[in-house]
Design a protein around this motif. Structure first.
Motif, PDB file in Angstrom:
ATOM      1  N   ASP A  51       0.862  -1.182   0.000  1.00 21.36           N
ATOM      2  CA  ASP A  51       0.000   0.000   0.000  1.00 21.36           C
ATOM      3  C   ASP A  51       0.902   1.238   0.000  1.00 21.36           C
ATOM      4  OD1 ASP A  51      -1.704   2.093   0.483  1.00 21.36           O
ATOM      5  OD2 ASP A  51      -2.585   1.251   2.307  1.00 21.36           O
ATOM      6  N   LEU A  52       0.782   2.067  -1.032  1.00 20.68           N
ATOM      7  CA  LEU A  52       1.665   3.220  -1.173  1.00 20.68           C
ATOM      8  C   LEU A  52       0.996   4.542  -0.807  1.00 20.68           C
ATOM      9  CD1 LEU A  52       3.602   2.284  -4.441  1.00 20.68           C
ATOM     10  CD2 LEU A  52       4.300   1.990  -2.055  1.00 20.68           C
ATOM     11  N   SER A  53      -0.058   4.447  -0.004  1.00 22.10           N
ATOM     12  CA  SER A  53      -0.619   5.689   0.528  1.00 22.10           C
ATOM     13  C   SER A  53       0.383   6.276   1.511  1.00 22.10           C
ATOM     14  CB  SER A  53      -1.950   5.422   1.219  1.00 22.10           C
ATOM     15  OG  SER A  53      -1.752   4.639   2.391  1.00 22.10           O
ATOM     16  N   LEU A  54       0.372   7.607   1.644  1.00 21.02           N
ATOM     17  CA  LEU A  54       1.325   8.248   2.551  1.00 21.02           C
ATOM     18  C   LEU A  54       1.141   7.784   3.984  1.00 21.02           C
ATOM     19  CD1 LEU A  54       1.388  11.917   1.188  1.00 21.02           C
ATOM     20  CD2 LEU A  54       3.140  10.149   0.930  1.00 21.02           C
ATOM     21  N   GLN A  55      -0.124   7.556   4.384  1.00 20.45           N
ATOM     22  CA  GLN A  55      -0.394   7.123   5.747  1.00 20.45           C
ATOM     23  C   GLN A  55       0.236   5.761   6.024  1.00 20.45           C
ATOM     24  OE1 GLN A  55      -2.576   8.193   3.533  1.00 20.45           O
ATOM     25  NE2 GLN A  55      -3.873   9.803   4.422  1.00 20.45           N
ATOM     26  N   HIS A  56       0.042   4.836   5.093  1.00 21.87           N
ATOM     27  CA  HIS A  56       0.582   3.486   5.300  1.00 21.87           C
ATOM     28  C   HIS A  56       2.100   3.490   5.211  1.00 21.87           C
ATOM     29  CE1 HIS A  56       1.771  -0.661   4.194  1.00 21.87           C
ATOM     30  NE2 HIS A  56       0.892  -0.951   5.132  1.00 21.87           N
ATOM     31  N   MET A  57       2.651   4.253   4.292  1.00 20.28           N
ATOM     32  CA  MET A  57       4.106   4.308   4.177  1.00 20.28           C
ATOM     33  C   MET A  57       4.731   4.866   5.459  1.00 20.28           C
ATOM     34  SD  MET A  57       4.708   5.528   0.215  1.00 20.28           S
ATOM     35  CE  MET A  57       6.495   5.334   0.289  1.00 20.28           C
ATOM     36  N   ALA A  58       4.090   5.880   6.041  1.00 17.96           N
ATOM     37  CA  ALA A  58       4.598   6.444   7.290  1.00 17.96           C
ATOM     38  C   ALA A  58       4.479   5.444   8.430  1.00 17.96           C
ATOM     39  CB  ALA A  58       3.847   7.726   7.626  1.00 17.96           C
ATOM     40  N   LEU A  59       3.333   4.737   8.499  1.00 20.17           N
ATOM     41  CA  LEU A  59       3.110   3.751   9.558  1.00 20.17           C
ATOM     42  C   LEU A  59       4.093   2.596   9.450  1.00 20.17           C
ATOM     43  CD1 LEU A  59       1.318   2.736  11.907  1.00 20.17           C
ATOM     44  CD2 LEU A  59      -0.101   1.591  10.177  1.00 20.17           C
ATOM     45  N   MET A  60       4.212   2.055   8.262  1.00 23.01           N
ATOM     46  CA  MET A  60       5.107   0.925   8.064  1.00 23.01           C
ATOM     47  C   MET A  60       6.564   1.347   8.210  1.00 23.01           C
ATOM     48  SD  MET A  60       5.118  -1.793   4.915  1.00 23.01           S
ATOM     49  CE  MET A  60       6.449  -2.974   4.693  1.00 23.01           C
ATOM     50  N   GLY A  61       6.904   2.515   7.687  1.00 20.05           N
ATOM     51  CA  GLY A  61       8.270   3.012   7.820  1.00 20.05           C
ATOM     52  C   GLY A  61       8.657   3.220   9.276  1.00 20.05           C
ATOM     53  N   GLY A  62       7.735   3.750  10.069  1.00 18.67           N
ATOM     54  CA  GLY A  62       8.005   3.938  11.493  1.00 18.67           C
ATOM     55  C   GLY A  62       8.215   2.621  12.214  1.00 18.67           C
ATOM     56  N   ALA A  63       7.383   1.614  11.869  1.00 17.81           N
ATOM     57  CA  ALA A  63       7.518   0.300  12.504  1.00 17.81           C
ATOM     58  C   ALA A  63       8.841  -0.355  12.133  1.00 17.81           C
ATOM     59  CB  ALA A  63       6.346  -0.595  12.090  1.00 17.81           C
ATOM     60  N   LEU A  64       9.213  -0.261  10.869  1.00 11.29           N
ATOM     61  CA  LEU A  64      10.480  -0.863  10.431  1.00 11.29           C
ATOM     62  C   LEU A  64      11.666  -0.188  11.122  1.00 11.29           C
ATOM     63  CD1 LEU A  64       9.901  -1.371   6.591  1.00 11.29           C
ATOM     64  CD2 LEU A  64       9.620  -3.027   8.438  1.00 11.29           C
TER      65      LEU A  64
END
Length: 255
Positions: free
Chosen positions: A62-75
């Motif tokens: 999912d390349l929405s900004l919200q998901h990218m931020a969420l997943m990026g933060g978790a990683l």
């Protein structure tokens, strides 16, 4: 057995997406380690912390900004938390990310990079298109999605080496032979990539790749080199994904 349980929990968490069983196997592995070897338990706890953190967010393209931020933060947290605890709580310097090793890459290492590009060119389009798994990634015909996909593919590639190789593999090598530590990390590595989108017969590709990355790190002791290998392969992946969604773009592949 404790390390095998922790490794198997990755299959349950990421491969089957069964959180109750995955967390159960993780907890059992840590509890068993506490009775066998306290140092092993402490190091498995670092691995477990990273795995739990990334299991809390959806792992997809999912390349929405919200998901990218969420997943990026978790990683990011999945790498930072084990490193911070190891460095400032355990007072150890085991987890390292050696970039500037002071060693030049020998000719075989440079030729290996060329081989990685060639292998990616041959294998990835056939895998993505014939299985249809390219649809696990979005169509990059839109310029915004194109660059987000490029960023996402490369970011996850770098994170793979930070966590699975520099953290998990490195910690397991303190307790097991290199070959066993490598097998254990490769199980979780390929399970994570399954949830990301490498499905169908993807593990036949990702599991050997994970083993090779661990072995390469053992030989080179260089984070920068294994990342270069990974990003080289991921560049072929990115081009193949673009072509798979838009067959008139980059008609250079054979499948």
């Amino acid at each position: 057995m404790p390390a095998a349980l922790v490794s198997a929990s990755g299959v349950l968490l990421f491969g089957f997406e069964n959180d109750p069983l995955g967390y159960g196997a993780l907890a059992l592995g840590l509890a068993t380690a506490a009775f066998i070897d306290r140092e092993l338990m402490r190091h498995l706890a670092l691995v477990a912390a990273g795995m739990v953190i990334i299991s809390l967010v959806p792992l997809n393209a999912d390349l929405s900004l919200q998901h990218m931020a969420l997943m990026g933060g978790a990683l990011a947290l999945a790498v930072l938390v084990p490193w911070l605890v190891s460095r400032f709580v355990y007072r150890e310097r085991i987890i390292r990310f050696p970039v500037n090793t002071g060693r030049k890459w020998p000719l075989p290492a440079k030729l290996y990079l060329i081989g990685v590009v060639f292998l990616g060119y041959l294998v990835l389009p056939a895998y993505l298109i014939r299985t249809g798994v390219y649809q696990n990634w979005p169509d990059a015909s839109d310029p915004t999605i194109f660059w987000r996909l490029f960023l996402g593919v490369n970011t996850v590639g770098i994170w793979d080496e930070l966590f699975f190789i520099c953290t998990m593999f490195t910690l397991l090598r303190r307790h097991f032979p290199d070959w066993l530590a490598n097998l254990l990390q490769a199980v979780v590595f390929s399970s994570f990539l399954w949830e990301i989108g490498y499905q169908a017969w993807g593990p036949l590709l990702t599991f050997p790749f994970a083993l090779l990355q661990g072995y390469t790190f053992k030989l080179t002791k260089s984070f920068s080199y294994v990342v270069t290998v990974h990003l080289t392969f991921d560049f072929a992946l990115f081009l193949a994904l673009v072509h798979a969604h838009n067959r008139d773009w980059l008609p250079i592949f054979l499948y």
